[in-house]
Design a protein around this motif. Structure first.
Motif, mmCIF file in Angstrom:
data_model
loop_
_atom_site.group_PDB
_atom_site.id
_atom_site.type_symbol
_atom_site.label_atom_id
_atom_site.label_comp_id
_atom_site.label_asym_id
_atom_site.label_seq_id
_atom_site.Cartn_x
_atom_site.Cartn_y
_atom_site.Cartn_z
ATOM 1 N N LEU A 40 28.196 30.980 16.559
ATOM 2 C CA LEU A 40 27.099 31.590 15.815
ATOM 3 C C LEU A 40 25.786 31.271 16.514
ATOM 4 C CD1 LEU A 40 28.177 30.474 12.220
ATOM 5 C CD2 LEU A 40 28.602 32.690 13.305
ATOM 6 N N VAL A 41 24.899 32.257 16.565
ATOM 7 C CA VAL A 41 23.595 32.079 17.177
ATOM 8 C C VAL A 41 22.529 32.559 16.208
ATOM 9 C CG1 VAL A 41 22.084 32.677 19.089
ATOM 10 C CG2 VAL A 41 24.537 32.359 19.496
ATOM 11 N N GLU A 42 21.621 31.655 15.850
ATOM 12 C CA GLU A 42 20.513 32.005 14.983
ATOM 13 C C GLU A 42 19.305 32.445 15.817
ATOM 14 O OE1 GLU A 42 22.485 28.251 13.178
ATOM 15 O OE2 GLU A 42 21.855 28.968 15.155
ATOM 16 N N SER A 43 18.513 33.322 15.244
ATOM 17 C CA SER A 43 17.274 33.750 15.890
ATOM 18 C C SER A 43 16.294 34.187 14.819
ATOM 19 C CB SER A 43 17.536 34.893 16.885
ATOM 20 O OG SER A 43 18.065 36.020 16.212
ATOM 21 N N GLY A 44 15.036 34.363 15.235
ATOM 22 C CA GLY A 44 14.027 34.895 14.321
ATOM 23 C C GLY A 44 13.077 33.862 13.758
ATOM 24 N N GLY A 45 13.291 32.601 14.079
ATOM 25 C CA GLY A 45 12.382 31.587 13.586
ATOM 26 C C GLY A 45 11.032 31.661 14.287
ATOM 27 N N GLY A 46 10.078 30.884 13.776
ATOM 28 C CA GLY A 46 8.759 30.877 14.383
ATOM 29 C C GLY A 46 7.752 30.219 13.479
ATOM 30 N N LEU A 47 6.496 30.387 13.852
ATOM 31 C CA LEU A 47 5.377 29.844 13.094
ATOM 32 C C LEU A 47 4.788 30.947 12.224
ATOM 33 C CD1 LEU A 47 3.241 27.636 12.514
ATOM 34 C CD2 LEU A 47 2.006 28.493 14.534
ATOM 35 N N VAL A 48 4.625 30.666 10.956
ATOM 36 C CA VAL A 48 4.081 31.661 10.036
ATOM 37 C C VAL A 48 3.150 30.957 9.059
ATOM 38 C CG1 VAL A 48 6.041 31.448 8.453
ATOM 39 C CG2 VAL A 48 4.718 33.561 8.481
ATOM 40 N N GLN A 49 2.143 31.669 8.604
ATOM 41 C CA GLN A 49 1.208 31.101 7.643
ATOM 42 C C GLN A 49 1.815 31.110 6.243
ATOM 43 O OE1 GLN A 49 -2.463 33.318 8.007
ATOM 44 N NE2 GLN A 49 -3.165 32.032 9.693
ATOM 45 N N PRO A 50 1.364 30.219 5.382
ATOM 46 C CA PRO A 50 1.828 30.250 3.989
ATOM 47 C C PRO A 50 1.610 31.629 3.379
ATOM 48 C CG PRO A 50 0.604 28.245 4.413
ATOM 49 C CD PRO A 50 0.454 29.085 5.642
ATOM 50 N N GLY A 51 2.619 32.088 2.652
ATOM 51 C CA GLY A 51 2.562 33.424 2.074
ATOM 52 C C GLY A 51 3.155 34.494 2.962
ATOM 53 N N GLY A 52 3.452 34.140 4.199
ATOM 54 C CA GLY A 52 4.007 35.099 5.147
ATOM 55 C C GLY A 52 5.496 35.286 5.000
#
Length: 125
Positions: free
Chosen positions: A4-16
């Motif tokens: 299994l390979v996860e993707s799509g993570g990152g830095l996001v502001q609260p509420g995003g």
């Protein structure tokens, strides 16, 4: 051996919002898939899971109504759509597969035999 390979993570502001993907090396038709997270200094927490048939889903109370888990068996991919993210949603997010997960799934890590390496989600202003 299912990988299994996860993707799509990152830095996001609260509420995003963010959408994570979990892509498998071969068919997921008979597997229930769970999403889990580990926040800094905390225990592994089950976030959501989805059965292979139905499908049916379960959510941790903390994310119910905010996160949505879905799957596309043709693409051997499971998604976790996360909205209204909070700082406390920060963590390393893992997906995992439980065999013979046709009609029941659990947000407990027990029974999940294949795990991805994780994708980092950071919610910060």
């Amino acid at each position: 051996q299912l990988q299994l390979v996860e993707s799509g993570g990152g830095l996001v502001q609260p509420g995003g919002s963010l959408t994570l993907s979990c892509t498998a090396s071969h068919t997921l038709d008979s597997y229930a898939i769970g999403w889990f997270r580990r926040a800094p200094g905390k225990e592994l927490e089950g976030v959501a899971c989805i059965t292979s048939m139905g499908p049916r889903s379960n959510y941790a109370t903390s994310v119910k109504g905010l996160f949505t888990i879905s799957r596309d068996n043709a693409k051997a991919t499971v998604y976790l759509e996360m909205k209204s993210l909070k700082v406390e949603d920060t963590g390393l997010y893992y997906c995992a597969a439980a065999p013979r997960g046709y009609y029941v799934c659990s947000t407990s890590p027990t029974g999940y035999g294949s795990w991805g390496q994780g994708t980092q989600v950071t919610v910060s202003s």
